[in-house]
Motif scaffolding. Structure first.
Motif, PDB file in Angstrom:
ATOM      1  N   PHE A 163       7.873  -3.132   8.577  1.00 52.68           N
ATOM      2  CA  PHE A 163       8.113  -2.955   7.145  1.00 52.68           C
ATOM      3  C   PHE A 163       8.115  -1.465   6.845  1.00 52.68           C
ATOM      4  CE2 PHE A 163       5.926  -6.952   7.769  1.00 52.68           C
ATOM      5  CZ  PHE A 163       6.643  -7.850   6.988  1.00 52.68           C
ATOM      6  N   ASP A 164       8.995  -1.040   5.934  1.00 53.81           N
ATOM      7  CA  ASP A 164       8.987   0.359   5.523  1.00 53.81           C
ATOM      8  C   ASP A 164       7.890   0.589   4.486  1.00 53.81           C
ATOM      9  OD1 ASP A 164       9.991  -0.551   3.042  1.00 53.81           O
ATOM     10  OD2 ASP A 164      12.002   0.250   3.380  1.00 53.81           O
ATOM     11  N   ALA A 165       7.775   1.811   3.999  1.00 51.79           N
ATOM     12  CA  ALA A 165       6.716   2.162   3.056  1.00 51.79           C
ATOM     13  C   ALA A 165       6.864   1.434   1.710  1.00 51.79           C
ATOM     14  CB  ALA A 165       6.695   3.667   2.832  1.00 51.79           C
ATOM     15  N   LYS A 166       8.058   0.924   1.425  1.00 56.19           N
ATOM     16  CA  LYS A 166       8.281   0.180   0.180  1.00 56.19           C
ATOM     17  C   LYS A 166       7.978  -1.308   0.340  1.00 56.19           C
ATOM     18  CE  LYS A 166      11.726   3.408  -1.453  1.00 56.19           C
ATOM     19  NZ  LYS A 166      13.127   3.622  -1.798  1.00 56.19           N
ATOM     20  N   GLY A 167       7.602  -1.722   1.548  1.00 55.90           N
ATOM     21  CA  GLY A 167       7.269  -3.122   1.796  1.00 55.90           C
ATOM     22  C   GLY A 167       8.446  -3.979   2.202  1.00 55.90           C
ATOM     23  N   SER A 223       0.800  -1.229   0.000  1.00 59.64           N
ATOM     24  CA  SER A 223       0.000   0.000   0.000  1.00 59.64           C
ATOM     25  C   SER A 223       0.830   1.275   0.000  1.00 59.64           C
ATOM     26  CB  SER A 223      -0.920   0.007   1.214  1.00 59.64           C
ATOM     27  OG  SER A 223      -0.147   0.224   2.389  1.00 59.64           O
ATOM     28  N   GLY A 224       2.124   1.172   0.247  1.00 61.31           N
ATOM     29  CA  GLY A 224       2.952   2.369   0.308  1.00 61.31           C
ATOM     30  C   GLY A 224       3.003   3.021   1.673  1.00 61.31           C
ATOM     31  N   LEU A 225       2.525   2.306   2.698  1.00 61.57           N
ATOM     32  CA  LEU A 225       2.561   2.823   4.064  1.00 61.57           C
ATOM     33  C   LEU A 225       3.431   1.921   4.933  1.00 61.57           C
ATOM     34  CD1 LEU A 225      -1.228   3.634   4.616  1.00 61.57           C
ATOM     35  CD2 LEU A 225       0.603   5.232   4.035  1.00 61.57           C
ATOM     36  N   PRO A 226       4.096   2.489   5.947  1.00 55.41           N
ATOM     37  CA  PRO A 226       4.831   1.623   6.865  1.00 55.41           C
ATOM     38  C   PRO A 226       3.858   0.693   7.585  1.00 55.41           C
ATOM     39  CG  PRO A 226       4.776   3.876   7.698  1.00 55.41           C
ATOM     40  CD  PRO A 226       4.160   3.894   6.331  1.00 55.41           C
ATOM     41  N   THR A 227       4.362  -0.458   7.977  1.00 58.33           N
ATOM     42  CA  THR A 227       3.496  -1.490   8.558  1.00 58.33           C
ATOM     43  C   THR A 227       4.191  -2.175   9.718  1.00 58.33           C
ATOM     44  OG1 THR A 227       2.462  -1.893   6.409  1.00 58.33           O
ATOM     45  CG2 THR A 227       2.268  -3.648   8.030  1.00 58.33           C
ATOM     46  N   ILE A 228       3.415  -2.461  10.755  1.00 59.42           N
ATOM     47  CA  ILE A 228       3.848  -3.364  11.809  1.00 59.42           C
ATOM     48  C   ILE A 228       2.871  -4.531  11.801  1.00 59.42           C
ATOM     49  CG2 ILE A 228       2.609  -2.019  13.542  1.00 59.42           C
ATOM     50  CD1 ILE A 228       4.453  -3.217  15.677  1.00 59.42           C
ATOM     51  N   GLU A 267       8.275   3.159  21.370  1.00 56.13           N
ATOM     52  CA  GLU A 267       9.224   2.367  20.575  1.00 56.13           C
ATOM     53  C   GLU A 267       8.622   1.971  19.232  1.00 56.13           C
ATOM     54  OE1 GLU A 267      11.862   0.008  23.923  1.00 56.13           O
ATOM     55  OE2 GLU A 267       9.752  -0.575  23.678  1.00 56.13           O
ATOM     56  N   ILE A 268       7.354   1.599  19.243  1.00 51.89           N
ATOM     57  CA  ILE A 268       6.685   1.213  17.993  1.00 51.89           C
ATOM     58  C   ILE A 268       6.553   2.425  17.080  1.00 51.89           C
ATOM     59  CG2 ILE A 268       4.522   0.395  16.980  1.00 51.89           C
ATOM     60  CD1 ILE A 268       4.183  -1.328  19.553  1.00 51.89           C
ATOM     61  N   MET A 269       6.120   3.539  17.625  1.00 50.64           N
ATOM     62  CA  MET A 269       5.965   4.759  16.830  1.00 50.64           C
ATOM     63  C   MET A 269       7.299   5.148  16.193  1.00 50.64           C
ATOM     64  SD  MET A 269       2.759   5.716  16.932  1.00 50.64           S
ATOM     65  CE  MET A 269       2.599   7.470  16.699  1.00 50.64           C
ATOM     66  N   ALA A 270       8.377   5.074  16.957  1.00 50.20           N
ATOM     67  CA  ALA A 270       9.699   5.430  16.429  1.00 50.20           C
ATOM     68  C   ALA A 270      10.105   4.476  15.301  1.00 50.20           C
ATOM     69  CB  ALA A 270      10.740   5.400  17.550  1.00 50.20           C
ATOM     70  N   ARG A 271       9.872   3.197  15.476  1.00 49.89           N
ATOM     71  CA  ARG A 271      10.235   2.234  14.428  1.00 49.89           C
ATOM     72  C   ARG A 271       9.410   2.428  13.166  1.00 49.89           C
ATOM     73  NH1 ARG A 271      12.382  -3.508  16.384  1.00 49.89           N
ATOM     74  NH2 ARG A 271      13.681  -2.827  18.107  1.00 49.89           N
ATOM     75  N   LEU A 272       8.190   2.940  13.318  1.00 51.00           N
ATOM     76  CA  LEU A 272       7.348   3.214  12.151  1.00 51.00           C
ATOM     77  C   LEU A 272       7.663   4.572  11.524  1.00 51.00           C
ATOM     78  CD1 LEU A 272       3.866   1.923  13.375  1.00 51.00           C
ATOM     79  CD2 LEU A 272       5.335   0.884  11.634  1.00 51.00           C
ATOM     80  N   GLY A 273       8.502   5.352  12.200  1.00 49.45           N
ATOM     81  CA  GLY A 273       8.903   6.655  11.656  1.00 49.45           C
ATOM     82  C   GLY A 273       8.068   7.815  12.145  1.00 49.45           C
ATOM     83  N   VAL A 297      -1.641   2.631  18.962  1.00 49.81           N
ATOM     84  CA  VAL A 297      -0.797   3.007  17.820  1.00 49.81           C
ATOM     85  C   VAL A 297      -1.650   3.098  16.552  1.00 49.81           C
ATOM     86  CG1 VAL A 297       1.096   2.245  16.309  1.00 49.81           C
ATOM     87  CG2 VAL A 297       1.341   2.078  18.795  1.00 49.81           C
ATOM     88  N   ALA A 298      -2.545   2.153  16.375  1.00 53.28           N
ATOM     89  CA  ALA A 298      -3.412   2.146  15.191  1.00 53.28           C
ATOM     90  C   ALA A 298      -4.278   3.411  15.143  1.00 53.28           C
ATOM     91  CB  ALA A 298      -4.286   0.899  15.182  1.00 53.28           C
ATOM     92  N   ARG A 299      -4.802   3.831  16.298  1.00 50.43           N
ATOM     93  CA  ARG A 299      -5.616   5.053  16.336  1.00 50.43           C
ATOM     94  C   ARG A 299      -4.776   6.287  15.977  1.00 50.43           C
ATOM     95  NH1 ARG A 299      -7.660   2.471  20.760  1.00 50.43           N
ATOM     96  NH2 ARG A 299      -6.385   3.665  22.224  1.00 50.43           N
ATOM     97  N   LYS A 300      -3.554   6.343  16.513  1.00 48.64           N
ATOM     98  CA  LYS A 300      -2.702   7.515  16.296  1.00 48.64           C
ATOM     99  C   LYS A 300      -2.122   7.579  14.883  1.00 48.64           C
ATOM    100  CE  LYS A 300      -1.466   8.213  21.088  1.00 48.64           C
ATOM    101  NZ  LYS A 300      -0.414   8.279  22.098  1.00 48.64           N
ATOM    102  N   THR A 301      -2.024   6.451  14.212  1.00 47.72           N
ATOM    103  CA  THR A 301      -1.423   6.428  12.873  1.00 47.72           C
ATOM    104  C   THR A 301      -2.451   6.106  11.785  1.00 47.72           C
ATOM    105  OG1 THR A 301      -0.798   4.093  13.061  1.00 47.72           O
ATOM    106  CG2 THR A 301       0.829   5.733  13.784  1.00 47.72           C
ATOM    107  N   ALA A 302      -3.722   6.218  12.100  1.00 44.87           N
ATOM    108  CA  ALA A 302      -4.778   5.877  11.139  1.00 44.87           C
ATOM    109  C   ALA A 302      -4.564   6.617   9.820  1.00 44.87           C
ATOM    110  CB  ALA A 302      -6.144   6.214  11.716  1.00 44.87           C
ATOM    111  N   GLY A 303      -4.537   5.863   8.729  1.00 46.19           N
ATOM    112  CA  GLY A 303      -4.337   6.432   7.404  1.00 46.19           C
ATOM    113  C   GLY A 303      -2.892   6.706   7.050  1.00 46.19           C
ATOM    114  N   LYS A 304      -1.984   6.541   8.031  1.00 42.21           N
ATOM    115  CA  LYS A 304      -0.561   6.813   7.800  1.00 42.21           C
ATOM    116  C   LYS A 304       0.313   5.571   7.961  1.00 42.21           C
ATOM    117  CE  LYS A 304      -1.157  10.298  10.705  1.00 42.21           C
ATOM    118  NZ  LYS A 304      -0.785  11.229  11.731  1.00 42.21           N
TER     119      LYS A 304
END
Length: 131
Positions: free
Chosen positions: A104-108, A42-47, A122-128, A68-75
């Motif tokens: 995973f980064d935005a490129k998968g 999808s082009g988005l970072p993923t955990i 820690e999760i937020m930082a790893r997702l950027g 984390v899902a609520r704070k990064t919704a759509g991102k």
């Protein structure tokens, strides 16, 4: 109408040859593998967290991941895969311990793994993202 034994043998040989020509129906990926594949494309970072409902640490992580899902919704994508129900996903991602988070980064591309619990920061930082 009766078919002679030679004709029946010929029909059987043709059906065996067609069946063995390598044209087996493809086996669809497990739900967890498909979920990760769709998210990483999808082009988005993923955990993706691999755990189970029977795992106490996994249940604790589910609360953190929901935040984390609520704070990064759509991102970003935040996936929770229950390997007690999807063993094929555990095999595909070589999961050896619960919970395991795969990032995973935005490129998968897989950019990291962690076994055990992580904080939201820690999760937020790893997702950027900053928390």
């Amino acid at each position: 109408m009766r078919i002679g034994w030679l004709a029946a043998l010929a029909l059987m040989a043709v059906s065996v040859a067609l069946a063995g020509c390598g044209r087996e129906a493809p086996v669809p990926p497990s739900p967890g593998v498909a979920l990760v594949a769709n998210a990483t494309a999808s082009g988005l970072p993923t955990i993706a967290e691999f755990g189970a409902a029977a795992c106490a640490s996994c249940r604790e992580m589910k609360i953190v991941l929901d935040s984390v899902a609520r704070k990064t919704a759509g991102k970003a994508h935040v996936l929770v895969i229950d390997i007690s129900k999807d063993y094929e996903a555990a095999q595909a991602f070589r999961i050896q311990l619960m919970p395991t988070q795969v990032f995973f980064d935005a490129k998968g591309k897989e950019i990291g793994r962690h076994m055990g619990k992580l904080t939201e920061a820690e999760i937020m930082a790893r997702l950027g993202f900053s928390s």
